[in-house]
Scaffold this motif. Sequence first.
Motif, PDB file in Angstrom:
ATOM      1  N   TRP A   1       0.828  -1.202   0.000  1.00  0.00           N
ATOM      2  CA  TRP A   1       0.000   0.000   0.000  1.00  0.00           C
ATOM      3  C   TRP A   1       0.867   1.258   0.000  1.00  0.00           C
ATOM      4  O   TRP A   1       0.552   2.247  -0.669  1.00  0.00           O
TER       5      TRP A   1
ATOM      6  N   ASP B   1       2.031   1.830  -3.423  1.00  0.00           N
ATOM      7  CA  ASP B   1       0.923   2.319  -4.230  1.00  0.00           C
ATOM      8  C   ASP B   1       0.670   3.806  -3.959  1.00  0.00           C
ATOM      9  O   ASP B   1       0.397   4.572  -4.883  1.00  0.00           O
TER      10      ASP B   1
ATOM     11  N   GLN C   1       1.197   6.591  -6.710  1.00  0.00           N
ATOM     12  CA  GLN C   1      -0.122   7.143  -6.995  1.00  0.00           C
ATOM     13  C   GLN C   1      -0.813   6.415  -8.139  1.00  0.00           C
ATOM     14  O   GLN C   1      -1.416   7.010  -9.024  1.00  0.00           O
ATOM     15  N   THR C   2      -0.718   5.073  -8.117  1.00  0.00           N
ATOM     16  CA  THR C   2      -1.360   4.265  -9.144  1.00  0.00           C
ATOM     17  C   THR C   2      -2.800   3.936  -8.790  1.00  0.00           C
ATOM     18  O   THR C   2      -3.576   3.575  -9.664  1.00  0.00           O
ATOM     19  N   ARG C   3      -3.140   4.011  -7.511  1.00  0.00           N
ATOM     20  CA  ARG C   3      -4.477   3.744  -6.990  1.00  0.00           C
ATOM     21  C   ARG C   3      -4.957   2.321  -7.278  1.00  0.00           C
ATOM     22  O   ARG C   3      -6.123   2.078  -7.564  1.00  0.00           O
ATOM     23  N   TYR C   4      -4.013   1.357  -7.240  1.00  0.00           N
ATOM     24  CA  TYR C   4      -4.413  -0.049  -7.335  1.00  0.00           C
ATOM     25  C   TYR C   4      -5.131  -0.485  -6.069  1.00  0.00           C
ATOM     26  O   TYR C   4      -6.043  -1.288  -6.112  1.00  0.00           O
ATOM     27  N   VAL C   5      -4.689   0.045  -4.933  1.00  0.00           N
ATOM     28  CA  VAL C   5      -5.312  -0.264  -3.649  1.00  0.00           C
ATOM     29  C   VAL C   5      -6.298   0.846  -3.365  1.00  0.00           C
ATOM     30  O   VAL C   5      -5.947   2.013  -3.269  1.00  0.00           O
ATOM     31  N   ARG C   6      -7.572   0.481  -3.236  1.00  0.00           N
ATOM     32  CA  ARG C   6      -8.630   1.468  -3.012  1.00  0.00           C
ATOM     33  C   ARG C   6      -9.452   1.081  -1.804  1.00  0.00           C
ATOM     34  O   ARG C   6      -9.524  -0.073  -1.431  1.00  0.00           O
ATOM     35  N   HIS C   7     -10.126   2.076  -1.243  1.00  0.00           N
ATOM     36  CA  HIS C   7     -11.080   1.802  -0.180  1.00  0.00           C
ATOM     37  C   HIS C   7     -12.335   1.243  -0.838  1.00  0.00           C
ATOM     38  O   HIS C   7     -12.934   1.874  -1.706  1.00  0.00           O
ATOM     39  N   GLY C   8     -12.725   0.045  -0.444  1.00  0.00           N
ATOM     40  CA  GLY C   8     -13.842  -0.607  -1.106  1.00  0.00           C
ATOM     41  C   GLY C   8     -15.112  -0.596  -0.297  1.00  0.00           C
ATOM     42  O   GLY C   8     -15.107  -0.606   0.907  1.00  0.00           O
TER      43      GLY C   8
END
Length: 97
Positions: free
Chosen positions: A82, A85, A89-96
Amino acid sequence: MAPLVLDPRVAGAFGAAIVSGLLILQWAHRRKPFILVWAAGWLLIAPELLILSVPVSSPALQHSIVGISQFLGVCGSLLFLWSADLYRQTRYVRHGC
C-alpha cells in the motif's frame, strides 16, 4: 568473562522499532502519507519477531503463536504494498464498499 547471548529476533525487533521511529520523524518533516504507512509496516515487524522469542511449552500454543506471527508478516507486507501504491499514486489499492 561469560559470553553474551543475544536473541536475533529481539535484536531484529529492536532494530525495526528504531527504523519505525525514524520514519515517523521523517513523516513529521515531510507529511507524505506513504511514509506513515511504511512506518506502520516496519512497526508490525517488531511484534512479529517478539512473539516468536517467547518460550512456550504447549505445542498448540506454539502453533498459534507462529500463525499470529505469520499473519502479522502478511499484514506488514500488505502495508508495504500500500505504501508503494501511495508513493506511485497508481491507486491499485482502493477503499472498497
